[in-house]
Design an enzyme around this catalytic site. Sequence first.
Site, PDB file in Angstrom:
ATOM      1  N   SER A  62       0.870  -1.171   0.000  1.00 21.52           N
ATOM      2  CA  SER A  62       0.000   0.000   0.000  1.00 21.52           C
ATOM      3  C   SER A  62       0.912   1.228   0.000  1.00 21.52           C
ATOM      4  CB  SER A  62      -0.866  -0.001   1.266  1.00 21.52           C
ATOM      5  OG  SER A  62      -1.501   1.256   1.428  1.00 21.52           O
ATOM      6  N   TYR A 117      -0.926  -0.774  10.414  1.00 23.82           N
ATOM      7  CA  TYR A 117      -1.129  -1.121   9.000  1.00 23.82           C
ATOM      8  C   TYR A 117       0.094  -0.716   8.177  1.00 23.82           C
ATOM      9  CZ  TYR A 117      -3.386  -1.268   4.394  1.00 23.82           C
ATOM     10  OH  TYR A 117      -3.712  -1.545   3.079  1.00 23.82           O
TER      11      TYR A 117
HETATM   12  N1  NAD Z   1      -8.743  -0.682  -0.088  1.00 33.04           N
HETATM   13  C1  NAD Z   1      -7.687   0.102  -0.210  1.00 33.04           C
HETATM   14  O1  NAD Z   1      -7.827   1.343  -0.291  1.00 33.04           O
HETATM   15  C2  NAD Z   1      -6.303  -0.505  -0.264  1.00 33.04           C
HETATM   16  C3  NAD Z   1      -5.231   0.338  -0.556  1.00 33.04           C
HETATM   17  C4  NAD Z   1      -3.966  -0.186  -0.583  1.00 33.04           C
HETATM   18  C5  NAD Z   1      -3.752  -1.533  -0.332  1.00 33.04           C
HETATM   19  N2  NAD Z   1      -4.819  -2.350  -0.033  1.00 33.04           N
HETATM   20  C6  NAD Z   1      -4.535  -3.773   0.216  1.00 33.04           C
HETATM   21  O2  NAD Z   1      -5.203  -4.549  -0.754  1.00 33.04           O
HETATM   22  C7  NAD Z   1      -5.387  -5.872  -0.258  1.00 33.04           C
HETATM   23  C8  NAD Z   1      -6.816  -6.317  -0.527  1.00 33.04           C
HETATM   24  O3  NAD Z   1      -7.689  -5.549   0.285  1.00 33.04           O
HETATM   25  P1  NAD Z   1      -9.067  -4.962  -0.222  1.00 33.04           P
HETATM   26  O4  NAD Z   1      -8.954  -3.499  -0.184  1.00 33.04           O
HETATM   27  O5  NAD Z   1      -9.493  -5.628  -1.460  1.00 33.04           O
HETATM   28  O6  NAD Z   1     -10.011  -5.373   1.015  1.00 33.04           O
HETATM   29  P2  NAD Z   1     -11.123  -6.526   1.124  1.00 33.04           P
HETATM   30  O7  NAD Z   1     -11.490  -6.620   2.558  1.00 33.04           O
HETATM   31  O8  NAD Z   1     -12.194  -6.270   0.145  1.00 33.04           O
HETATM   32  O9  NAD Z   1     -10.312  -7.821   0.701  1.00 33.04           O
HETATM   33  C9  NAD Z   1      -9.399  -8.455   1.579  1.00 33.04           C
HETATM   34  C10 NAD Z   1      -9.738  -9.932   1.635  1.00 33.04           C
HETATM   35  O10 NAD Z   1      -8.837 -10.571   2.547  1.00 33.04           O
HETATM   36  C11 NAD Z   1      -9.578 -11.545   3.259  1.00 33.04           C
HETATM   37  N3  NAD Z   1      -8.909 -11.904   4.509  1.00 33.04           N
HETATM   38  C12 NAD Z   1      -8.870 -11.218   5.681  1.00 33.04           C
HETATM   39  N4  NAD Z   1      -8.214 -11.927   6.612  1.00 33.04           N
HETATM   40  C13 NAD Z   1      -7.806 -13.072   6.012  1.00 33.04           C
HETATM   41  C14 NAD Z   1      -7.089 -14.205   6.454  1.00 33.04           C
HETATM   42  N5  NAD Z   1      -6.656 -14.316   7.726  1.00 33.04           N
HETATM   43  N6  NAD Z   1      -6.850 -15.212   5.577  1.00 33.04           N
HETATM   44  C15 NAD Z   1      -7.313 -15.136   4.298  1.00 33.04           C
HETATM   45  N7  NAD Z   1      -8.007 -14.095   3.826  1.00 33.04           N
HETATM   46  C16 NAD Z   1      -8.244 -13.072   4.670  1.00 33.04           C
HETATM   47  C17 NAD Z   1     -10.930 -10.890   3.481  1.00 33.04           C
HETATM   48  O11 NAD Z   1     -11.938 -11.832   3.791  1.00 33.04           O
HETATM   49  C18 NAD Z   1     -11.148 -10.194   2.143  1.00 33.04           C
HETATM   50  O12 NAD Z   1     -11.853 -11.013   1.245  1.00 33.04           O
HETATM   51  C19 NAD Z   1      -5.024  -5.830   1.215  1.00 33.04           C
HETATM   52  O13 NAD Z   1      -3.733  -6.366   1.384  1.00 33.04           O
HETATM   53  C20 NAD Z   1      -5.043  -4.348   1.529  1.00 33.04           C
HETATM   54  O14 NAD Z   1      -4.204  -4.036   2.608  1.00 33.04           O
HETATM   55  C21 NAD Z   1      -6.083  -1.858  -0.009  1.00 33.04           C
END
Ligand code: NAD
Length: 298
Positions: A146, A160
């Site tokens: 991120s 985070y």
């Molecule tokens: N949303 C944002 O703005 C953003 C920005 C930068 C980075 N990210 C990163 O992107 C990645 C995906 O996140 P997202 O935004 O799609 O959120 P999201 O919550 O939609 O997806 C994350 C997924 O991870 C799963 N998860 C959580 N704990 C878990 C575990 N212990 N084992 C297996 N799966 C697990 C959740 O059930 C979910 O389906 C993450 O690593 C997040 O940190 C997100």
Amino acid sequence: MRELQGRVAVVTGGASGIGLAMGERFAAEGMTVVLADVEEAALEAAVVGLAQRVPGARVSGHRCDVSSAASVRVLADSVLADGGEVHVLCLNAGVGSGATGRMWEYEENDWAWALGVNVWGVIHGINAFLPRMVGQAEGHVITTSSGNGGIAPLSSTPVYALTKAAVVTLTECLFAHLQDAGSAVRASVLFPGPKMLRTGLWTSGRNRPAVLAKERPPATPTPATVEDWEAQMRAAGMEPDYTPVEFVAAMVIEALGDGRFWILPASEDGDRRIQARARSMLDRTDPDYLRPFLPTDP
Ligand SMILES: NC(=O)c1ccc[n+]([C@@H]2O[C@H](COP(=O)([O-])OP(=O)(O)OC[C@H]3O[C@@H](n4cnc5c(N)ncnc54)[C@H](O)[C@@H]3O)[C@@H](O)[C@H]2O)c1
């Protein structure tokens, strides 16, 4: 990897948001897709939904908790059984930490939960898959970091940010180790964006295990829904603005094609933060490039 047709992709955190968007795009490119996620009902719905949206998709769901080495090993064993190969491995599962207040007020469980999923999840993925992927004729590991932490921390979400900084370091070193080992497998690190994404990340607490529950009521309650987060952003003078998940998935396809390590979208703000941090280090000045975000971590 230019040819995706007929190859196999495994995506952790594949039931929602960025992971699901990547899985959907991989399926549309003709790949066999394994979505792995801890949230069972969401996973089942994701597999059904993807199969409806992408005619002919070869997609399956595998329940997996990435914070557990054993769980990730079972995932790897099931996909790599009988000489099977994984060509694209997205170590993407991630959560906020739910930490509120000042760093010294955080609970140990906040650190343990986010480190378990965001950092150990990647380590477990490397341990379970890489020994068998390393000798393949082709392959690509993509971790999800991120801008928050991967570039510079937003100072109000240190847990985070720490995990996402760790993901960058892990992936840089993985890249070097694969090169040193003469492997054809490559590694890349993904920075979803350039703006925030309206995904399940904002309600990460839904997957927080009971053994790592908070032990005292938080000083600032964490908003329960993405709409509550948006209200909090507006109250802090910030209009919520998002990048669509499909944009991130398209960026990943492009980076797979040209083998790029940094899957880092163009962003003036991001570049300014990279430069400000590097400048501060080179000049040995205080880290005044740090800035807060919201008072709590999702
Ligand atoms: N949303 C944002 O703005 C953003 C920005 C930068 C980075 N990210 C990163 O992107 C990645 C995906 O996140 P997202 O935004 O799609 O959120 P999201 O919550 O939609 O997806 C994350 C997924 O991870 C799963 N998860 C959580 N704990 C878990 C575990 N212990 N084992 C297996 N799966 C697990 C959740 O059930 C979910 O389906 C993450 O690593 C997040 O940190 C997100």
